[in-house]
Every structure is written in structure tokens, then in C-alpha cells.
Design a protein around this motif. Structure first.
Motif, mmCIF file in Angstrom:
data_model
loop_
_atom_site.group_PDB
_atom_site.id
_atom_site.type_symbol
_atom_site.label_atom_id
_atom_site.label_comp_id
_atom_site.label_asym_id
_atom_site.label_seq_id
_atom_site.Cartn_x
_atom_site.Cartn_y
_atom_site.Cartn_z
ATOM 1 N N GLN A 293 0.820 -1.198 0.000
ATOM 2 C CA GLN A 293 0.000 0.000 0.000
ATOM 3 C C GLN A 293 0.860 1.256 0.000
ATOM 4 O O GLN A 293 0.534 2.248 -0.660
ATOM 5 C CB GLN A 293 -0.930 -0.006 1.220
ATOM 6 N N SER A 294 1.943 1.241 0.741
ATOM 7 C CA SER A 294 2.806 2.421 0.785
ATOM 8 C C SER A 294 3.388 2.729 -0.590
ATOM 9 O O SER A 294 3.489 3.894 -0.986
ATOM 10 C CB SER A 294 3.937 2.196 1.807
ATOM 11 N N GLU A 295 3.737 1.673 -1.340
ATOM 12 C CA GLU A 295 4.261 1.896 -2.691
ATOM 13 C C GLU A 295 3.175 2.450 -3.608
ATOM 14 O O GLU A 295 3.433 3.339 -4.434
ATOM 15 C CB GLU A 295 4.808 0.582 -3.248
ATOM 16 N N ILE A 296 1.938 1.919 -3.479
ATOM 17 C CA ILE A 296 0.836 2.411 -4.307
ATOM 18 C C ILE A 296 0.534 3.868 -3.981
ATOM 19 O O ILE A 296 0.362 4.708 -4.884
ATOM 20 C CB ILE A 296 -0.416 1.554 -4.084
ATOM 21 N N TYR A 297 0.468 4.206 -2.694
ATOM 22 C CA TYR A 297 0.171 5.583 -2.307
ATOM 23 C C TYR A 297 1.260 6.540 -2.796
ATOM 24 O O TYR A 297 0.973 7.675 -3.195
ATOM 25 C CB TYR A 297 0.035 5.684 -0.791
ATOM 26 N N HIS A 298 2.484 6.087 -2.761
ATOM 27 C CA HIS A 298 3.576 6.917 -3.277
ATOM 28 C C HIS A 298 3.398 7.162 -4.772
ATOM 29 O O HIS A 298 3.585 8.279 -5.268
ATOM 30 C CB HIS A 298 4.901 6.222 -3.003
ATOM 31 N N PHE A 299 2.983 6.114 -5.505
ATOM 32 C CA PHE A 299 2.750 6.242 -6.943
ATOM 33 C C PHE A 299 1.606 7.223 -7.209
ATOM 34 O O PHE A 299 1.704 8.105 -8.078
ATOM 35 C CB PHE A 299 2.432 4.859 -7.528
ATOM 36 N N ILE A 300 0.485 7.087 -6.465
ATOM 37 C CA ILE A 300 -0.662 7.972 -6.674
ATOM 38 C C ILE A 300 -0.289 9.415 -6.363
ATOM 39 O O ILE A 300 -0.696 10.353 -7.060
ATOM 40 C CB ILE A 300 -1.840 7.507 -5.798
ATOM 41 N N LYS A 301 0.480 9.602 -5.321
ATOM 42 C CA LYS A 301 0.898 10.961 -4.942
ATOM 43 C C LYS A 301 1.695 11.615 -6.062
ATOM 44 O O LYS A 301 1.460 12.781 -6.410
ATOM 45 C CB LYS A 301 1.721 10.884 -3.656
ATOM 46 N N ILE A 302 2.621 10.876 -6.649
ATOM 47 C CA ILE A 302 3.429 11.414 -7.744
ATOM 48 C C ILE A 302 2.539 11.761 -8.937
ATOM 49 O O ILE A 302 2.690 12.818 -9.583
ATOM 50 C CB ILE A 302 4.520 10.418 -8.142
ATOM 51 N N VAL A 303 1.571 10.858 -9.268
ATOM 52 C CA VAL A 303 0.680 11.099 -10.408
ATOM 53 C C VAL A 303 -0.137 12.371 -10.204
ATOM 54 O O VAL A 303 -0.276 13.198 -11.118
ATOM 55 C CB VAL A 303 -0.244 9.877 -10.620
ATOM 56 N N PHE A 304 -0.682 12.564 -8.999
ATOM 57 C CA PHE A 304 -1.489 13.762 -8.742
ATOM 58 C C PHE A 304 -0.648 15.028 -8.798
ATOM 59 O O PHE A 304 -1.101 16.063 -9.296
ATOM 60 C CB PHE A 304 -2.179 13.633 -7.381
ATOM 61 N N ILE A 305 0.562 14.979 -8.271
ATOM 62 C CA ILE A 305 1.433 16.159 -8.337
ATOM 63 C C ILE A 305 1.718 16.527 -9.789
ATOM 64 O O ILE A 305 1.669 17.704 -10.191
ATOM 65 C CB ILE A 305 2.736 15.901 -7.559
ATOM 66 N N LEU A 306 2.008 15.501 -10.610
ATOM 67 C CA LEU A 306 2.261 15.755 -12.029
ATOM 68 C C LEU A 306 1.022 16.319 -12.712
ATOM 69 O O LEU A 306 1.112 17.243 -13.538
ATOM 70 C CB LEU A 306 2.707 14.459 -12.712
ATOM 71 N N MET A 307 -0.136 15.760 -12.400
ATOM 72 C CA MET A 307 -1.373 16.223 -13.031
ATOM 73 C C MET A 307 -1.666 17.679 -12.675
ATOM 74 O O MET A 307 -2.008 18.494 -13.547
ATOM 75 C CB MET A 307 -2.528 15.328 -12.586
ATOM 76 N N ILE A 308 -1.518 18.037 -11.412
ATOM 77 C CA ILE A 308 -1.779 19.419 -10.989
ATOM 78 C C ILE A 308 -0.770 20.377 -11.623
ATOM 79 O O ILE A 308 -1.116 21.469 -12.079
ATOM 80 C CB ILE A 308 -1.732 19.505 -9.452
ATOM 81 N N THR A 309 0.485 19.936 -11.682
ATOM 82 C CA THR A 309 1.520 20.791 -12.280
ATOM 83 C C THR A 309 1.233 21.044 -13.755
ATOM 84 O O THR A 309 1.321 22.170 -14.244
ATOM 85 C CB THR A 309 2.894 20.114 -12.120
ATOM 86 N N ILE A 310 0.866 19.961 -14.475
ATOM 87 C CA ILE A 310 0.585 20.102 -15.910
ATOM 88 C C ILE A 310 -0.641 20.983 -16.129
ATOM 89 O O ILE A 310 -0.672 21.824 -17.045
ATOM 90 C CB ILE A 310 0.388 18.712 -16.539
ATOM 91 N N THR A 311 -1.666 20.813 -15.294
ATOM 92 C CA THR A 311 -2.884 21.617 -15.437
ATOM 93 C C THR A 311 -2.591 23.106 -15.217
ATOM 94 O O THR A 311 -3.031 23.965 -15.992
ATOM 95 C CB THR A 311 -3.949 21.138 -14.439
ATOM 96 N N CYS A 312 -1.868 23.419 -14.171
ATOM 97 C CA CYS A 312 -1.518 24.827 -13.901
ATOM 98 C C CYS A 312 -0.671 25.406 -15.029
ATOM 99 O O CYS A 312 -0.883 26.555 -15.458
ATOM 100 C CB CYS A 312 -0.784 24.937 -12.573
ATOM 101 N N LEU A 313 0.275 24.610 -15.508
ATOM 102 C CA LEU A 313 1.121 25.080 -16.605
ATOM 103 C C LEU A 313 0.288 25.354 -17.848
ATOM 104 O O LEU A 313 0.512 26.338 -18.569
ATOM 105 C CB LEU A 313 2.196 24.038 -16.886
#
Length: 606
Positions: A293-313
Motif C-alpha cells: 500500500q505504501s508503494e501504491i500511495y507513493h505512486f498515486i501521490k506522484i501522479v497527482f502532483i504531475l497532473m496538478i503541475t501540468i494543469t496549472c502550466l
């Protein structure tokens, strides 16, 4: 605040506002949904794959333990079946004290050679029925340091093995007689008997290191602590006591107590159990889902950060681009709206040719010119197709006019037949008459239905000519019920199979070939026709290929053209209601079974 929002997002009805809203609805929202769904799917598939790997590891673990136990059993069996060893065991059990030291020394030499066969063997001990014993160990130099020096413990182990009268495992036993350090081993024992008289002299006990029950990497760790993989492996017996994998401190401890000590009340702990065949032991893989679960949550966290960054950009880029181009786009849209496509050849705008948006206008004008050109080309092509169709029709009419009337062939055959009769050539006359009948039957409408009796009558004539052609190297037998003789089938349905048998199954047959044709009406009302030969048969590869193509309803290759013909017509006439089955063995012959439904519609000829 409102002015700043309008400056960034545009006015309520502006293209800029619409672009932003559409982007949010089409790109950002689906991206969030897809990200959440993908994360859930990834989490489930990750856990499924992890549990699959655990199960695969358990199977491999079981195989390794079984192979090791088999190797140790072979060492044990090889020793107890040696004539010298059996004689020594009898002497030690019942011999006098004078020869005991000599016999014990000889037996110790035999035990020493076996102990060093495998690294996992710690020691081998012979326990005589009389209470005597001989042992050899890799570790212990003094007899007083381990359990074999205790008569009561020797007797308990001796009696347990003797009672079972078969290969016996005793796990786990503390081999050390010292309070300073435990030395847990697995005992493997077997009664020692004279192979001829079955007289027992004692039992042979092999002490194995307890880590032989583990994989090599776990044998190195031997601490039983969970590593980064989130999986801990232990071995338990039928009483759920830990035998190996939990470290020396946990050996012979209850499995549930071990779980409490190592994992406490931690949630997400699951286990996978697998019985080791041939033993009373079980492999237990303890799985901590929190690691995954910790590995999955780490993966989801990275995906959301990338998504928010791309959206703002994107919003920032959209703001600067739209500020410059929205006005120009509106002008182009208006010009395209005013363009009627009839009088003007291109869009007239006041855009600078160096502007990027001018490419849209230029491409639209180019497209208009290409459309006009394609329309003209299409008109010319249609004229060419009409001319070609007329030419094709004329060619077909000429080809039809050039066809030979079949009645011309019948009349010529009749003329030749009468000449043969006038010259008393009865055999030639019979063959010509038969050939004429075959031609009349086959040239007429092949899609016509006839009763099976008519088809069999034609088939007899066909086989008559083929037998004469191949010097009577084969014959044909018929077993057809009266009900089947009146069953309607389509013409020429059986001939391709018969021809296939004659040309291929009897290719090298000079005499003795036999075709059996059997037909009857089944209880479900369908006609079953069996055509069997005693020819060369098909190879397994050819048969498998034909059966596969039949089951997949694909086209057969050119090597099976007769079967392909029959199968193709069955599918045309009966669709999925009919079936064909092919059975064959090399050197034994081939059997074709046709299942045909009863279709009474239309005219049936007898």
C-alpha cells in the motif's frame, strides 16, 4: 477580483472562457477519473500479482523441500540396504562386548561417509534394539554434548520410529545437551532389517539441519524477519508449531504466538498456506499488505502532483496564447462563415502572411482547389467505369455464346456407345454408358436435392469407373438403412470425400483397399453418414490441422481440397446445423462422419 478572473478566464461568452471550460470538462475531469481508476486497478493488479508470486514461490519452495528430502531419503535407503551395514547392525545389537568396539568402528566409518554426502546432514546415528548405539556427527566431538548420550531420549526416538515401521520424520528436536545453546534439527528415521529374514536390529536416524526446509536466501538470513518484499516464510507442523524460518528463538513455538510477537495487532496481515507433499509440514507465507500500500500511495501521490503541475502550466500557457490569437481566430471564423463555396475560390482576409494563423486560410483555400479537382477526377472515373462495365458485359455474352452445349457431349457419347455395341465391345459400352449417366447427373443443377438412394446409386457408378481405372485395387461396401435411403441431401455431397480416399488413402495400395459407407437416421432426426477406409491414414499434424480448421470454420488448405469442397457446401446449405468429424490414425485408415439435418423444403428428386 472579478476583473482579474475575467482577464484570465475571459468574459462569460468569449471563446477564451469556452476553451477553459471545455478543457476542464474534457481534459482535467477525465484525467482525474482516469487517474483514480487507474490507481485502483493498478493497486488490485499489483496485489494480485504479488499474491501470485507468493503462491509461485510457495510451489517452488515445496518442490525444493521435496527434492531435498528425497535426496536424504536416498542416502538413508542406500545405507540400510547395504549388506555390510545390515551385518554390522545385527552384530552391534546382539554381539558380545569383545567385538563391539571393532564393529562400532566399522559402522562409524560407514556413517562418516554418508554424513558428508550433503551439507544439510548434521549426523547419522544407529539405535540398536538392545539399547546400544553408534553415531557420527560433524559438530560434536564429545558424546556427552548431545542427546544420544541420554538412554531415555534414545529409547523415545527409537520407539517412535519402530512403531511406524516406515520412513518417519521427527521435527523439531534439540540435538544439543547443553544449556548454553540450542541446536534444533529434523530427524529422519527408518527401521533396519535383514532384507531376507525381515529381522529387525534397530533404527537408523539421520539428523538434518532445520534450515533445509527453507530457500537458500532464507537459510542465509534464518532470522525470519520481514524484508522489503513484505513476505515472511515459516514452516509449521501439523500442530501449527514453528519448525523453521522464525529464528532459533521461535522453534517449536505456537504459530499464533509467533504472529503476536512479530506483528502484534498490525492490520493488513494475511497468509498463504501450502502443504508440502509427503510430509506433515506446511509452508506459511505471511504477507504484510501495508508494504504494498505504501508503494501504491507513493505512486498515486506522484501522479497527482504531475497532473496538478501540468494543469496549472496549461492554464498559464493558455492565458498568454489566447490573449494574442483569440481575436484573429474570430476573424477567420467569420470569413469561413461568409464563404459560400460557389462564387469565390478562396477566403479573403487581411491577415499578414507571416502570421501563423494565415496557414489555416491558406490550407482551406488549397483544400477547396483540391476538392474541385477531385470532383472532376471522380466524374471522369465514373465515365471510365461505365465504359469498362459495358465491355465486361459484352465479354461475358461472348463467353456464354462460346460455351459447348452439354447435350452435344451426351450425343457424342451415345454415338461412341452404339459403335462399341456394333463391335461387341460390351465392357467399353458399359463404361461409356456409366460415364454418360455420371455426366448427366453431375452436369445438371448441383444445388438440387435428391434422396440418399439416388446419390448412392450415382456413387456406385462412380466407384465402378474408378475401380476399373485403378485395376480393382479397392472395393466398396454399403450398409444403409431403408429410412436413410429416403433421406434428402444435396447432390454430389459425398463424391469429393470418396475421391479424396481413392487418390490419397489408396495412393500406394495395389490390392485389398476397402471403403465402408454406412448411413442411418439418428434419434434426433438427423442423418449420420460414415465413410471409412483402411488406407494409409493421416499424420497427427495433418489431422490436427484439419480438425482445427473445421472447428474454427476457416478455409482448408489445398492439400485437403476434397474435404474443403464438402465442408464448404455443408456450410452453405445447412449453416451450423450440419457437422463433419474426421478421425484418423497413421497406417490404420481414416473415417469421415457427416451429420446432416432434415430439410424437406423445396422439391426433392428421387
Amino acid at each position: 477580483m472579478k476583473s482579474h478572473m475575467e482577464r484570465f478566464l475571459g468574459k462569460k461568452s468569449s471563446i477564451q472562457r469556452k476553451v477553459v471550460v471545455v478543457y476542464l470538462l474534457i481534459a482535467v475531469l477525465p484525467l482525474i477519473i482516469i487517474t483514480l481508476s487507474a490507481s485502483a486497478i493498478y493497486y488490485r493488479s499489483f496485489l494480485k500479482e504479488a499474491y501470485g508470486l507468493v503462491e509461485q514461490n510457495a510451489r517452488q519452495h515445496e518442490t525444493v523441500v521435496q527434492e531435498r528430502m528425497s535426496a536424504y531419503e536416498n542416502v538413508l535407503y542406500e545405507l540400510i540396504t547395504k549388506k555390510d551395514y545390515i551385518e554390522l547392525s545385527r552384530n552391534i545389537n546382539t554381539g558380545d562386548e569383545n567385538s563391539l568396539l571393532v564393529d562400532a568402528a566399522h559402522m562409524e566409518a560407514l556413517l562418516r561417509s554418508c554424513v558428508y554426502t550433503y551439507d544439510g546432514i548434521r549426523s547419522i546415528t544407529f539405535l540398536a534394539d538392545s539399547g546400544r548405539y553408534v553415531t557420527y556427527s560433524k559438530w560434536y566431538g564429545s558424546m556427552n554434548e548431545y542427546i544420544w548420550s541420554e538412554p531415555e531420549q534414545r529409547r523415545d526416538i527409537h520407539d517412535e520410529i519402530e512403531k511406524s515401521q516406515k520412513l518417519t520424520f521427527i521435527a523439531t528436536v534439540n540435538l544439543s545437551n547443553s544449556t548454553r545453546k540450542d541446536d534444533y534439527v529434523i530427524l529422519m528415521g527408518y527401521p533396519v532389517k535383514n532384507l531376507r529374514t525381515k529381522e529387525q536390529s534397530g533404527v537408523l536416524v539421520m539428523a538434518l539441519e532445520d534450515d533445509v526446509l527453507l530457500f537458500d536466501d532464507n537459510r542465509v538470513k534464518q532470522a525470519g524477519k520481514m524484508d522489503n518484499s513484505g513476505v515472511t516464510t515459516v514452516i509449521v507442523d501439523n500442530n501449527d508449531k514453528v519448525l523453521a524460518g522464525g529464528g532459533p528463538a521461535n522453534v517449536n513455538e505456537g504459530y499464533q504466538n509467533y504472529l503476536k510477537e512479530e506483528f502484534g495487532g498490525r492490520k493488513g496481515i494475511s497468509e498463504n498456506r501450502r502443504k508440502i507433499g509427503g510430509t506433515e509440514w506446511t509452508i506459511v507465507n505471511i504477507i504484510d499488505a501495508a508494504v504494498y500500500q505504501s508503494e501504491i500511495y507513493h505512486f498515486i501521490k506522484i501522479v497527482f502532483i504531475l497532473m496538478i503541475t501540468i494543469t496549472c502550466l496549461f492554464f498559464v500557457i493558455l492565458y498568454f496564447i489566447s490573449k494574442k490569437y483569440i481575436g484573429a481566430i474570430q476573424k477567420i471564423a467569420q470569413n469561413i462563415h461568409d464563404f459560400k463555396g460557389t462564387d469565390a475560390d478562396q477566403i479573403i482576409t487581411d491577415l499578414n502572411e507571416e502570421d501563423e494563423l494565415y496557414v489555416i486560410v491558406r490550407q482551406f483555400n488549397t483544400m477547396t482547389a483540391r476538392v474541385n479537382s477531385l470532383v472532376e477526377t471522380l466524374r471522369q472515373r465514373n465515365e471510365e467505369i461505365k465504359i469498362a462495365a459495358i465491355s465486361q458485359k459484352h465479354a461475358e455474352i461472348k463467353a456464354l455464346e462460346a460455351q459447348i452445349n452439354p447435350h452435344f457431349l451426351y450425343n457424342i457419347l451415345d454415338s461412341i456407345n452404339w459403335r462399341a455395341i456394333e463391335h461387341d465391345e460390351e465392357e467399353i459400352s458399359n463404361m461409356l454408358g456409366t460415364l454418360g449417366s455420371l455426366l448427366r447427373y453431375s452436369v445438371s443443377n448441383i444445388d438440387m436435392k435428391v434422396v440418399l438412394g439416388a446419390e448412392i446409386s450415382w456413387l456406385e457408378k462412380y466407384i465402378f469407373l474408378q475401380r476399373d481405372r485403378f485395376q480393382n485395387s479397392f472395393d466398396c461396401q454399403y450398409d444403409i438403412t431403408d429410412e436413410a435411403m429416403q433421406f434428402p441431401i444435396y447432390k454430389m455431397l459425398l463424391q469429393p470425400i470418396i475421391e479424396n480416399i481413392i487418390l490419397h488413402a489408396f495412393e500406394d495400395v495395389k490390392e485389398g483397399g476397402m471403403i465402408h459407407v454406412k448411413a442411418f437416421v439418428r434419434l434426433d432426426g438427423k442423418l449420420e453418414i460414415s465413410i471409412r477406409d483402411n488406407g494409409c491414414g493421416m499424420t497427427e499434424e495433418t489431422l490436427a490441422e484439419i480438425q482445427k480448421e473445421i472447428s474454427e470454420k476457416g478455409a482448408l488448405n489445398s492439400k485437403s481440397i476434397g474435404i474443403s469442397n464438402c465442408l464448404h457446401r455443408l456450410r452453405i446449405y445447412y449453416q451450423d446445423e450440419a457437422d463433419i468429424v474426421v478421425n484418423s490414425k497413421p497406417g490404420k485408415g481414416t473415417e469421415f462422419i457427416l451429420i446432416i439435418p432434415d430439410k424437406q423444403e423445396g422439391r426433392i428428386y428421387g
